[in-house]
Design a protein around this motif. Sequence first.
Motif, PDB file in Angstrom:
ATOM      1  N   LEU A  14      40.616  40.494  41.197  1.00  0.00           N
ATOM      2  CA  LEU A  14      39.104  40.517  40.952  1.00  0.00           C
ATOM      3  C   LEU A  14      39.209  41.638  39.942  1.00  0.00           C
ATOM      4  CD1 LEU A  14      38.049  41.510  44.601  1.00  0.00           C
ATOM      5  CD2 LEU A  14      37.532  39.084  43.200  1.00  0.00           C
ATOM      6  N   VAL A  15      38.108  41.150  38.980  1.00  0.00           N
ATOM      7  CA  VAL A  15      38.143  41.998  37.812  1.00  0.00           C
ATOM      8  C   VAL A  15      36.326  42.214  37.606  1.00  0.00           C
ATOM      9  CG1 VAL A  15      38.094  39.894  36.183  1.00  0.00           C
ATOM     10  CG2 VAL A  15      38.227  42.389  35.424  1.00  0.00           C
ATOM     11  N   VAL A  16      36.103  43.296  37.325  1.00  0.00           N
ATOM     12  CA  VAL A  16      34.802  43.997  36.892  1.00  0.00           C
ATOM     13  C   VAL A  16      34.703  43.590  35.519  1.00  0.00           C
ATOM     14  CG1 VAL A  16      32.965  45.480  36.992  1.00  0.00           C
ATOM     15  CG2 VAL A  16      34.509  45.258  38.854  1.00  0.00           C
ATOM     16  N   ARG A  17      33.640  43.085  34.845  1.00  0.00           N
ATOM     17  CA  ARG A  17      33.382  42.762  33.623  1.00  0.00           C
ATOM     18  C   ARG A  17      31.896  42.925  33.188  1.00  0.00           C
ATOM     19  NH1 ARG A  17      30.976  38.074  32.937  1.00  0.00           N
ATOM     20  NH2 ARG A  17      31.466  36.241  34.234  1.00  0.00           N
ATOM     21  N   PRO A  18      31.749  42.583  31.775  1.00  0.00           N
ATOM     22  CA  PRO A  18      30.213  42.679  31.392  1.00  0.00           C
ATOM     23  C   PRO A  18      29.504  41.474  31.570  1.00  0.00           C
ATOM     24  CG  PRO A  18      31.761  43.753  29.594  1.00  0.00           C
ATOM     25  CD  PRO A  18      32.471  43.150  30.793  1.00  0.00           C
ATOM     26  N   ALA A  19      28.264  41.354  32.103  1.00  0.00           N
ATOM     27  CA  ALA A  19      27.464  40.239  32.233  1.00  0.00           C
ATOM     28  C   ALA A  19      26.872  39.884  30.935  1.00  0.00           C
ATOM     29  CB  ALA A  19      26.488  40.505  33.343  1.00  0.00           C
ATOM     30  N   PHE A  26      33.978  46.759  28.232  1.00  0.00           N
ATOM     31  CA  PHE A  26      34.512  47.333  29.519  1.00  0.00           C
ATOM     32  C   PHE A  26      35.043  45.999  30.588  1.00  0.00           C
ATOM     33  CE2 PHE A  26      33.588  48.980  33.849  1.00  0.00           C
ATOM     34  CZ  PHE A  26      34.202  50.212  33.624  1.00  0.00           C
ATOM     35  N   ARG A  27      35.989  46.557  31.329  1.00  0.00           N
ATOM     36  CA  ARG A  27      36.620  46.009  32.262  1.00  0.00           C
ATOM     37  C   ARG A  27      37.493  46.905  33.382  1.00  0.00           C
ATOM     38  NH1 ARG A  27      36.890  40.300  30.897  1.00  0.00           N
ATOM     39  NH2 ARG A  27      38.401  39.786  32.336  1.00  0.00           N
ATOM     40  N   ALA A  28      37.307  46.693  34.605  1.00  0.00           N
ATOM     41  CA  ALA A  28      38.012  47.297  35.603  1.00  0.00           C
ATOM     42  C   ALA A  28      38.731  46.532  36.560  1.00  0.00           C
ATOM     43  CB  ALA A  28      36.963  48.307  36.302  1.00  0.00           C
ATOM     44  N   VAL A  29      39.718  46.954  37.334  1.00  0.00           N
ATOM     45  CA  VAL A  29      40.489  46.332  38.251  1.00  0.00           C
ATOM     46  C   VAL A  29      41.112  47.547  39.430  1.00  0.00           C
ATOM     47  CG1 VAL A  29      41.202  44.437  36.721  1.00  0.00           C
ATOM     48  CG2 VAL A  29      42.662  46.377  37.093  1.00  0.00           C
ATOM     49  N   ARG A  30      41.543  47.029  40.358  1.00  0.00           N
ATOM     50  CA  ARG A  30      42.297  47.696  41.442  1.00  0.00           C
ATOM     51  C   ARG A  30      43.687  47.287  41.018  1.00  0.00           C
ATOM     52  NH1 ARG A  30      40.387  51.119  45.216  1.00  0.00           N
ATOM     53  NH2 ARG A  30      42.477  51.160  46.140  1.00  0.00           N
ATOM     54  N   ALA A  31      44.496  48.099  40.797  1.00  0.00           N
ATOM     55  CA  ALA A  31      46.030  47.780  40.673  1.00  0.00           C
ATOM     56  C   ALA A  31      46.997  48.735  40.778  1.00  0.00           C
ATOM     57  CB  ALA A  31      46.097  47.305  39.237  1.00  0.00           C
ATOM     58  N   LYS A  32      48.269  48.439  41.177  1.00  0.00           N
ATOM     59  CA  LYS A  32      49.183  49.773  41.471  1.00  0.00           C
ATOM     60  C   LYS A  32      49.293  50.183  40.041  1.00  0.00           C
ATOM     61  CE  LYS A  32      51.531  47.533  45.356  1.00  0.00           C
ATOM     62  NZ  LYS A  32      52.900  47.004  45.772  1.00  0.00           N
ATOM     63  N   LEU A  77      42.565  43.104  32.192  1.00  0.00           N
ATOM     64  CA  LEU A  77      41.712  44.439  31.426  1.00  0.00           C
ATOM     65  C   LEU A  77      41.544  43.892  30.052  1.00  0.00           C
ATOM     66  CD1 LEU A  77      43.440  47.457  33.140  1.00  0.00           C
ATOM     67  CD2 LEU A  77      41.066  46.704  33.332  1.00  0.00           C
ATOM     68  N   ARG A  78      42.769  42.970  29.542  1.00  0.00           N
ATOM     69  CA  ARG A  78      42.554  42.722  28.312  1.00  0.00           C
ATOM     70  C   ARG A  78      42.970  43.714  27.283  1.00  0.00           C
ATOM     71  NH1 ARG A  78      37.402  38.437  27.733  1.00  0.00           N
ATOM     72  NH2 ARG A  78      38.222  36.927  29.468  1.00  0.00           N
ATOM     73  N   VAL A  79      43.860  44.333  27.666  1.00  0.00           N
ATOM     74  CA  VAL A  79      44.580  45.374  26.867  1.00  0.00           C
ATOM     75  C   VAL A  79      45.788  45.256  26.457  1.00  0.00           C
ATOM     76  CG1 VAL A  79      42.747  47.350  27.666  1.00  0.00           C
ATOM     77  CG2 VAL A  79      45.483  46.897  28.889  1.00  0.00           C
ATOM     78  N   ALA A  80      46.639  45.914  25.379  1.00  0.00           N
ATOM     79  CA  ALA A  80      47.756  45.795  25.066  1.00  0.00           C
ATOM     80  C   ALA A  80      48.657  47.105  25.315  1.00  0.00           C
ATOM     81  CB  ALA A  80      47.927  45.506  23.496  1.00  0.00           C
ATOM     82  N   PRO A  81      49.648  46.848  25.847  1.00  0.00           N
ATOM     83  CA  PRO A  81      50.565  48.245  25.894  1.00  0.00           C
ATOM     84  C   PRO A  81      50.297  49.286  24.778  1.00  0.00           C
ATOM     85  CG  PRO A  81      51.796  46.379  26.495  1.00  0.00           C
ATOM     86  CD  PRO A  81      50.656  45.658  25.692  1.00  0.00           C
TER      87      PRO A  81
END
Length: 334
Positions: A2-7, A298-304, A322-326
């Motif tokens: 599940l990911v929270v993202r902009p509408a 902006f994006r948000a998730v639950r992750a280890k 999250l669409r991020v790079a290391p």
Amino acid sequence: MLVVRPAGPSDLGSLMELAVLSGRGFTSLPEDETTLLDRLTLSEASFTGAIAPREAWYTLMLEDMETGRIEGLCGVRAAVGVSRPHFSFRVMTLAQFSSAIGTRFDHQALVLVNECAGWTEVGSLYLRPERRSGGAGSLLARSRYMLIGVDRPRFSETVMAELRGYFSPDGTCPFWEGVASKFFRLPFDEADHMVMSTDGQFILDLAPRHPIYVELIPDAAHQAIGKVHVEGEAARAMLENEGFRGSGLVDIFDGGPTYSVPRDSITTIQRTVALPCAAGDPGDAPELLVSTASVDGFRAVRAKVRFEDGRAMIGAAAIEALRVAPGEMVRVRQ
């Protein structure tokens, strides 16, 4: 995942479906395509910075990345009462004393106020019924505070939340029937729809200007003051866990309570740290809330998350969501 993202405007169909599911009294989610499209357009402009910060209204969607289905939504309104008053009833005690008979009376009264002007509002929290377990609600609710924490100056120093008021099992709203309808003289659903689909002038024109003595209203309406809708109890508990408390204000239509908290005292904001992310196997590390570090995208998730050498190590699925790079900054709620 599940990911929270902009509408944005492309979410209209899903948002309309959730509006139908949410039922009566969910003022910020009317069953009206034009109103919802306007809100989604405003959300897109808010995230990209195309409008002034105080006029922003951010809508967030909870998406199942495997199915593509929208499972819920929530919102953050940067400042209420900017373009029009934001009316509430304050529940006050009015003292009266007669020296002639040596008697004092304390009366509870509802007084129309416009105290919330400029406050940031978190709201519109709604999940499909089948998703109300397993942490989805917590992810969605707390994503709002993660968003605020990304750029605090965009938001007010006071954050509020209005909870849906009590409805009887037969679908009627005791507070509306016993109090508000006497002034607006409209069906509840019509008045509720007009809150979002008009400029609110009818409230300014018709709302009571004088205190309403609680002793004079029907008992059912009295008992409904500050009482939460049965589907709002979980939302209230989550608000209280974040530090929100009752403000003494209630909604002028359904009598639902308004909760508030100083922005910088919100638990999630206090417990969130910004770190560069690293891709890897977090192993048996705890599952935490992780978001991007910017409002735009902006994006948000639950992750280890495993903390290692000043970095937040997360798995490939979370990196993708999250669409991020290391090496990019992320925010983690500890």
